[in-house]
Write a protein that holds these residues in place. Sequence first.
Motif, mmCIF file in Angstrom:
data_model
loop_
_atom_site.group_PDB
_atom_site.id
_atom_site.type_symbol
_atom_site.label_atom_id
_atom_site.label_comp_id
_atom_site.label_asym_id
_atom_site.label_seq_id
_atom_site.Cartn_x
_atom_site.Cartn_y
_atom_site.Cartn_z
ATOM 1 N N TYR A 1 0.763 -1.157 0.056
ATOM 2 C CA TYR A 1 -0.007 0.068 0.107
ATOM 3 C C TYR A 1 0.872 1.260 0.014
ATOM 4 N N ASP A 2 1.037 1.904 -1.043
ATOM 5 C CA ASP A 2 1.756 3.056 -1.252
ATOM 6 C C ASP A 2 1.189 4.233 -1.013
ATOM 7 N N VAL A 3 1.846 5.424 -0.933
ATOM 8 C CA VAL A 3 1.385 6.750 -0.758
ATOM 9 C C VAL A 3 -0.044 7.022 -1.463
ATOM 10 N N GLY A 4 -1.088 7.358 -0.826
ATOM 11 C CA GLY A 4 -2.266 7.585 -1.205
ATOM 12 C C GLY A 4 -3.101 6.444 -1.525
ATOM 13 N N ARG A 5 -2.708 5.237 -1.197
ATOM 14 C CA ARG A 5 -3.378 4.015 -1.439
ATOM 15 C C ARG A 5 -3.844 3.278 -0.289
ATOM 16 N N GLY A 6 -3.361 3.750 0.929
ATOM 17 C CA GLY A 6 -3.759 3.180 2.307
ATOM 18 C C GLY A 6 -3.614 4.197 3.367
ATOM 19 N N GLY A 7 -2.769 4.248 4.128
ATOM 20 C CA GLY A 7 -2.758 4.738 5.559
ATOM 21 C C GLY A 7 -2.076 4.104 6.408
ATOM 22 N N ILE A 8 -2.444 4.307 7.762
ATOM 23 C CA ILE A 8 -1.672 3.729 8.909
ATOM 24 C C ILE A 8 -2.118 2.185 8.725
ATOM 25 N N CYS A 9 -0.816 1.547 8.989
ATOM 26 C CA CYS A 9 -0.570 0.232 8.503
ATOM 27 C C CYS A 9 -1.738 -0.813 9.310
ATOM 28 N N HIS A 10 -1.945 -0.598 10.623
ATOM 29 C CA HIS A 10 -2.994 -1.271 11.313
ATOM 30 C C HIS A 10 -4.366 -1.187 10.962
ATOM 31 N N GLN A 11 -4.725 -0.045 10.698
ATOM 32 C CA GLN A 11 -6.079 0.432 9.962
ATOM 33 C C GLN A 11 -6.191 -0.220 8.789
ATOM 34 N N VAL A 12 -5.086 -0.157 7.697
ATOM 35 C CA VAL A 12 -5.201 -0.479 6.458
ATOM 36 C C VAL A 12 -5.328 -2.110 6.506
ATOM 37 N N LEU A 13 -4.579 -2.570 7.185
ATOM 38 C CA LEU A 13 -4.512 -3.961 7.524
ATOM 39 C C LEU A 13 -6.179 -4.614 7.736
ATOM 40 N N ALA A 14 -6.379 -3.898 8.905
ATOM 41 C CA ALA A 14 -7.980 -4.363 9.325
ATOM 42 C C ALA A 14 -8.994 -4.038 8.160
ATOM 43 N N GLU A 15 -8.997 -2.851 7.670
ATOM 44 C CA GLU A 15 -10.169 -2.561 6.687
ATOM 45 C C GLU A 15 -9.977 -3.278 5.349
ATOM 46 N N ASN A 16 -9.049 -3.789 4.915
ATOM 47 C CA ASN A 16 -8.736 -4.663 3.607
ATOM 48 C C ASN A 16 -9.018 -6.112 4.122
ATOM 49 N N GLY A 17 -9.475 -6.293 5.282
ATOM 50 C CA GLY A 17 -9.654 -7.813 5.574
ATOM 51 C C GLY A 17 -8.390 -8.839 5.678
ATOM 52 N N HIS A 18 -7.226 -8.277 5.730
ATOM 53 C CA HIS A 18 -6.085 -9.128 5.706
ATOM 54 C C HIS A 18 -5.959 -10.184 7.087
ATOM 55 N N VAL A 19 -6.624 -9.518 8.115
ATOM 56 C CA VAL A 19 -6.531 -10.464 9.354
ATOM 57 C C VAL A 19 -7.901 -11.170 9.815
ATOM 58 N N GLN A 20 -7.657 -12.488 10.029
ATOM 59 C CA GLN A 20 -8.795 -13.280 10.406
ATOM 60 C C GLN A 20 -8.599 -13.703 11.730
ATOM 61 N N PRO A 21 -9.564 -14.050 12.230
ATOM 62 C CA PRO A 21 -9.485 -14.784 13.485
ATOM 63 C C PRO A 21 -8.676 -16.030 13.689
ATOM 64 N N GLY A 22 -7.959 -16.218 14.646
ATOM 65 C CA GLY A 22 -7.032 -17.267 14.931
ATOM 66 C C GLY A 22 -5.641 -17.405 14.299
ATOM 67 N N MET A 23 -5.454 -16.388 13.355
ATOM 68 C CA MET A 23 -4.182 -16.129 13.002
ATOM 69 C C MET A 23 -3.124 -15.591 13.810
ATOM 70 N N VAL A 24 -1.659 -16.050 13.429
ATOM 71 C CA VAL A 24 -0.689 -15.590 13.947
ATOM 72 C C VAL A 24 -0.081 -14.482 13.056
ATOM 73 N N VAL A 25 -0.134 -13.156 13.581
ATOM 74 C CA VAL A 25 0.328 -12.177 12.780
ATOM 75 C C VAL A 25 1.556 -11.559 13.608
ATOM 76 N N VAL A 26 2.454 -11.120 12.676
ATOM 77 C CA VAL A 26 3.421 -10.341 13.396
ATOM 78 C C VAL A 26 3.746 -9.107 12.788
ATOM 79 N N GLY A 27 4.604 -8.127 13.512
ATOM 80 C CA GLY A 27 4.568 -7.004 12.501
ATOM 81 C C GLY A 27 5.703 -6.231 13.230
ATOM 82 N N THR A 28 6.405 -5.472 12.459
ATOM 83 C CA THR A 28 7.570 -4.549 12.801
ATOM 84 C C THR A 28 7.145 -3.441 13.255
ATOM 85 N N ASP A 29 5.969 -3.166 14.154
ATOM 86 C CA ASP A 29 5.764 -2.130 14.641
ATOM 87 C C ASP A 29 4.740 -2.482 16.064
ATOM 88 N N SER A 30 5.206 -1.918 17.060
ATOM 89 C CA SER A 30 4.821 -2.298 18.325
ATOM 90 C C SER A 30 3.417 -2.367 18.466
#
Lengths: 406, 171
Positions: A94-123
């Motif tokens: 998600y480049d400039v103008g296509r997304g926003g803050i990583c956690h919001q964009v991850l959520a609103e594009n349905g990348h995260v599903q219940p039960g997943m193991v997600v790691v991120g280089t952001d606390s």
Amino acid sequence: MGMTLAEKILARASGRATVTPDQVVVARVDLALSHENADLVRKSFKEIGVARVWDPDKIVIILDHRVPAESEKTATTHKAIREFVREQGIRNFYDVGRGGICHQVLAENGHVQPGMVVVGTDSHTTTHGAFGAFAAGIGATEMAGVWTEGELWFKTPATMRIEVDGEFAEWVSAKDLILYIIGQLGADGADYRAVEFDGPAIRRLSVASRMVLANLSMEMGAKVAFTPVEEIAPDPGAHYERVIRIDATREVAEPQIACPHAVDNVKPLSALGNVPVEQAVLGSCTNGRLEDFEIAARILAGCRVHQRTRLIVIPASQRIYLEAMRLGYIQTMVEAGAMVNPPGCGPCVGVHQGILAAGEACVSSTNRNFLGRMGSKDSRVYLASPAVVAASAVAGRIAHPAEVTA
Amino acid sequence: MSEQAMKLRGRVVVVLPDNVDTDVIYPGRYLNITDREKTAEHLFELAYPDLRAALQPGDIILGGKNFGCGSSREQATAAVKFSGVGAVVAKSFARIFYRNSINLGLPVVTAQAVEARAGDELEIDLLAGRIANLTTGAVFDAAPLDPRAVELLEAGGLIPYLKRKHSYSGS
């Protein structure tokens, strides 16, 4: 024996029937998130020397900390990331103008599903526990290991359960609740722990508000944090290291403020006294969502931002920006004298637009108030709810929303 | 790192309070520095501006509870390591800082009750979980390192560890 949510997810991801706290397991990673520090990850990955990432479809990269690039240095970083993404066939970029803050964009594009193991280089990757994911922050080199192998070792965390009952008073929100909890438990109150939030008051919260709880749990040291989802639940009889019960009606009766320079330095608003503010910030992965803009616009409607104060508003994503425009929130806030920054982390990390000078104070809906976080080491950041940020912008000092809406 | 090197000796350069956060260790404004060695130029720049000049190779930082809380920024660990710090000893560590340190090959030692002042000489046995204050003669318990952490520290960090692993497997 029954398992908590964290134990259940780690057991599944490590191919075991059960896991218990302190057990070290190697878990398969379902999703690996990075922002600008993907460039650091890329460098470590190149040093390791394998040619291809383990699974390009499980990597998501979202530029948010310095968008659009504020310097040639950042522009070079962004360019290197774009080239790497192309080279490795990483489609979820998600480049400039296509997304926003990583956690919001991850959520609103349905990348995260219940039960997943997600790691991120952001606390603040803990945010995704609001969707039932075991989601933890890691460092860049560790992420290079994930890009290489698609798995990571975890020490199974003990789980702390926080049950919240009662009603939120008018102008009191999830932000006030979690600041109160951090104030009670301390900055290391949940260190290395999983946190499960539940109870009637939690189940009445919107998804956006639940994200606030999971997001800020990081500030008491949590490894992961969960709010309830339908798809996956802790087992009956799961073992909790500690159960905390909170009556929101009584204990969080008014807005809470985290005072400089620690997130656990929390006071009820009425104990604060007169705190003039030169800046007010509404945004971030903690509180830059539509419901935050709705309440701020309601307070700011027909008002003017105090002449002493600058109000900076940052939508958490392009999508929120559009929706907030459509609903008139942006119009209302700009008419009141707010300046709107592009979707991204804004001044929260102290690297992009809205930096504080020595001697200035800022009331902010963001997540950290560490020394020098938003600029000068002689500036001060007070963390508060979006409603308090909006009210304070009008009053020119930290103020209760009831004061300016009466 | 050899077994021998799992024993460290160094001078306590500073005793820090609880909850030293990553913005204090490494200010956010320098996050776009991605060259690990260069991060050392900004260690503790805002909060303890004189500390860097006082540092000698092998020095030990003594911290309180929750050392390294806050951001996941690896530059905080890199700045400590590439300033020549030999080890950080603290009552507890924030989890991401702890993992970052092991991954970059910086020894981090959890010990509850170390009594030492700036200038004291410490000897740390990472495997046995033992810290001796050579200046006062007192000896303290530390948490022994997890075998996985030992393996990574011995390799010099995660990158050399994975480099070796993946060149052996031919991938």
